[in-house]
Scaffold this active site. Structure first.
Site, PDB file in Angstrom:
ATOM      1  N   ASP A 104      13.965  -7.690  26.197  1.00 57.35           N
ATOM      2  CA  ASP A 104      13.323  -7.406  27.482  1.00 57.35           C
ATOM      3  C   ASP A 104      14.224  -6.437  28.225  1.00 57.35           C
ATOM      4  O   ASP A 104      15.261  -6.823  28.775  1.00 57.35           O
ATOM      5  CB  ASP A 104      13.139  -8.699  28.274  1.00 57.35           C
ATOM      6  CG  ASP A 104      12.483  -8.466  29.634  1.00 57.35           C
ATOM      7  OD1 ASP A 104      12.250  -7.286  29.996  1.00 57.35           O
ATOM      8  OD2 ASP A 104      12.227  -9.461  30.342  1.00 57.35           O
ATOM      9  N   TYR A 130       4.843   5.224  39.227  1.00 56.19           N
ATOM     10  CA  TYR A 130       5.092   5.785  37.898  1.00 56.19           C
ATOM     11  C   TYR A 130       5.668   7.197  37.996  1.00 56.19           C
ATOM     12  O   TYR A 130       6.670   7.520  37.345  1.00 56.19           O
ATOM     13  CB  TYR A 130       3.794   5.803  37.098  1.00 56.19           C
ATOM     14  CG  TYR A 130       3.918   6.444  35.738  1.00 56.19           C
ATOM     15  CD1 TYR A 130       4.484   5.763  34.672  1.00 56.19           C
ATOM     16  CD2 TYR A 130       3.457   7.748  35.514  1.00 56.19           C
ATOM     17  CE1 TYR A 130       4.600   6.344  33.424  1.00 56.19           C
ATOM     18  CE2 TYR A 130       3.563   8.344  34.269  1.00 56.19           C
ATOM     19  CZ  TYR A 130       4.137   7.630  33.230  1.00 56.19           C
ATOM     20  OH  TYR A 130       4.253   8.226  31.989  1.00 56.19           O
ATOM     21  N   LYS A 166       9.416   8.495  36.759  1.00 61.01           N
ATOM     22  CA  LYS A 166       9.635   9.524  35.748  1.00 61.01           C
ATOM     23  C   LYS A 166      10.439  10.699  36.299  1.00 61.01           C
ATOM     24  O   LYS A 166      11.212  11.329  35.566  1.00 61.01           O
ATOM     25  CB  LYS A 166       8.289   9.991  35.181  1.00 61.01           C
ATOM     26  CG  LYS A 166       7.589   8.932  34.350  1.00 61.01           C
ATOM     27  CD  LYS A 166       8.473   8.425  33.209  1.00 61.01           C
ATOM     28  CE  LYS A 166       7.752   7.452  32.295  1.00 61.01           C
ATOM     29  NZ  LYS A 166       8.593   6.991  31.159  1.00 61.01           N
TER      30      LYS A 166
END
Length: 263
Positions: free
Chosen positions: A72, A167, A171
């Site tokens: 994980d 997101y 990034k």
């Protein structure tokens, strides 16, 4: 090897690579292409034991060497453990790391909670930081041969889409982490780059998002969706001797859609 493996080319002969999130999609493509290029591949996965096992079996059946490793990566200790396990499996050698694992939820920015924001940051950025740091530390050990680290970013780092605020921000952070890491790890012989894909095809995508796929195909100069192998080939290149003087670079793999005027 042909098809999703690509032809054997020897570009990565003698290398040992860890590919995170390698059970499916882009990660699967990267793992298979690395094996085709001659690397032994540690296939990281989080939950899908069957998918990771299939990748390992495909590599083994084609004469390569691979192992599946569960972790994980939102937990720092797990990042360090899986990097260590990959190196131990490689007889103390880890030459390449591809930080591919991540999440891409869809959610409107208004109403997003801090916990939801952090979940994306932990999966997409903190995991990259921890795995990179752990892998780079191996360089100082006897037999340490780490040469290349590649993060999978996204064209959304520069061109955000609606409902992807967490997101896109994650990034963008990944791209800047790679540049910073290239600066600080370069003197130790480690190159760090990013690959930023555009829209990559996957099973069911056209049915789930027909309008988006149609818009993409109209906009992209090459006229098609990307394939996992397109991203994988870029990663193989960056891990190979052909990229020995490339670091701190973001290699965009999007069929040219980023070149399209927006006005």
């Amino acid at each position: 090897m042909t098809g999703e493996f690509g032809p054997r080319n020897g570009l990565l002969d003698g290398q040992v690579a860890l590919v995170t999130g390698a059970g499916g999609g882009i990660g699967r493509g990267i793992a298979l292409r690395f094996a085709a290029a001659g690397a032994a591949v540690a296939v990281h996965f989080r939950t899908n034991t069957e998918a990771a096992g299939e990748v390992v079996a495909l590599i083994a059946d084609s004469g390569g060497r691979a192992v599946a490793l569960r972790a994980d990566l939102t937990v720092e200790a797990e990042c360090r453990r899986v990097v260590r396990e990959a190196a131990d499996w490689g007889d103390g050698v880890l030459t390449a790391l591809v930080n591919n694992a991540g999440v891409q939820p869809v959610q409107e920015l208004p109403g997003m909670t801090v916990a939801e924001w952090r979940a994306v940051v932990d999966a997409n950025v903190s995991s990259v930081f921890a795995c990179t740091q752990a892998a780079a530390e191996l360089r100082s050990e006897p037999g340490g041969r780490l040469r290349s680290i590649t993060h999978i970013a996204s064209i959304e780092a520069m061109h955000p889409a609606p409902h992807h605020a967490h997101y896109a921000a994650s990034k963008a952070a990944v791209v800047m982490h790679a540049r910073s890491a290239a600066l600080e790890y370069g003197p130790h012989g480690i190159r760090v780059n990013t690959v930023s894909p555009g829209l990559i095809d996957r099973e069911g995508l056209t049915q789930a998002w027909p309008e988006g796929v149609r818009r993409w195909q109209q906009a992209v100069p090459t006229g098609r969706l990307g394939r996992p192998e397109d991203v994988a080939d870029a990663c193989v290149f960056l891990a190979s001797p052909m990229a020995s003087w490339i670091t701190g670079h973001d290699l965009v793999v999007d069929g040219g859609v980023s070149a399209r005027p927006t006005w």
